[in-house]
Design a protein around this motif. Structure first.
Motif, PDB file in Angstrom:
ATOM      1  N   ASN A 176     -17.023  11.459   9.300  1.00 22.22           N
ATOM      2  CA  ASN A 176     -17.316  10.097   9.745  1.00 22.22           C
ATOM      3  C   ASN A 176     -18.171  10.095  11.020  1.00 22.22           C
ATOM      4  O   ASN A 176     -17.959   9.287  11.923  1.00 22.22           O
ATOM      5  CB  ASN A 176     -16.013   9.331   9.959  1.00 22.22           C
TER       6      ASN A 176
ATOM      7  N   VAL B  24     -10.157  10.092  14.945  1.00 22.42           N
ATOM      8  CA  VAL B  24      -9.643  10.571  13.660  1.00 22.42           C
ATOM      9  C   VAL B  24      -8.123  10.687  13.748  1.00 22.42           C
ATOM     10  O   VAL B  24      -7.572  11.063  14.778  1.00 22.42           O
ATOM     11  CB  VAL B  24     -10.286  11.934  13.277  1.00 22.42           C
TER      12      VAL B  24
ATOM     13  N   ASP C 279      -6.432  10.521   8.174  1.00 21.86           N
ATOM     14  CA  ASP C 279      -7.805  10.655   7.691  1.00 21.86           C
ATOM     15  C   ASP C 279      -8.034  12.067   7.168  1.00 21.86           C
ATOM     16  O   ASP C 279      -8.737  12.266   6.179  1.00 21.86           O
ATOM     17  CB  ASP C 279      -8.795  10.376   8.823  1.00 21.86           C
TER      18      ASP C 279
END
Length: 110
Positions: free
Chosen positions: A36, A53, A98
């Motif tokens: 990401n 995260v 995540d």
């Protein structure tokens, strides 16, 4: 005929939803060791709020292997824990992670 068409469309819709990746799908780490837009190596600060995260530490089935180092965290999966000026802010969670992370002593990375 109309009933069969409705059944077919419903089946196609359910199948397309089932094939969408979920929040904990494996293989989310990019080959360049990013997730990401965040590098998964460097100086890491563990936080309770405002994380880049969310990770769950696991013994197997990981997305990333992490080695904690004291200096020079410049390879994929090498984390140096700091209290200020982190490259990455991490929250440890048990649900809704995540990424799934395994702590190792050697060979960090993907």
């Amino acid at each position: 005929m109309l009933q069969a068409k409705k059944l077919f469309l419903l089946s196609a819709l359910l199948l397309s939803v089932a094939l969408l990746p979920g929040p904990a799908a494996a293989g989310k780490v990019n080959p360049d060791c990013t997730w990401n837009g965040h590098r998964l190596y460097g100086k890491v600060e563990f936080v309770k709020v405002g994380a880049d995260v969310k990770v769950e530490f696991v013994p197997i089935g990981q997305d990333l292997k992490v080695e904690f180092v004291n200096a020079f965290p410049n390879r994929c999966g090498q984390w140096q824990v700091v209290n200020a000026f982190p490259d990455l802010r991490v929250e440890i969670v048990n649900i809704g992670a995540d990424l799934r992370v395994e702590v190792v002593n050697n060979f960090p990375g993907l």
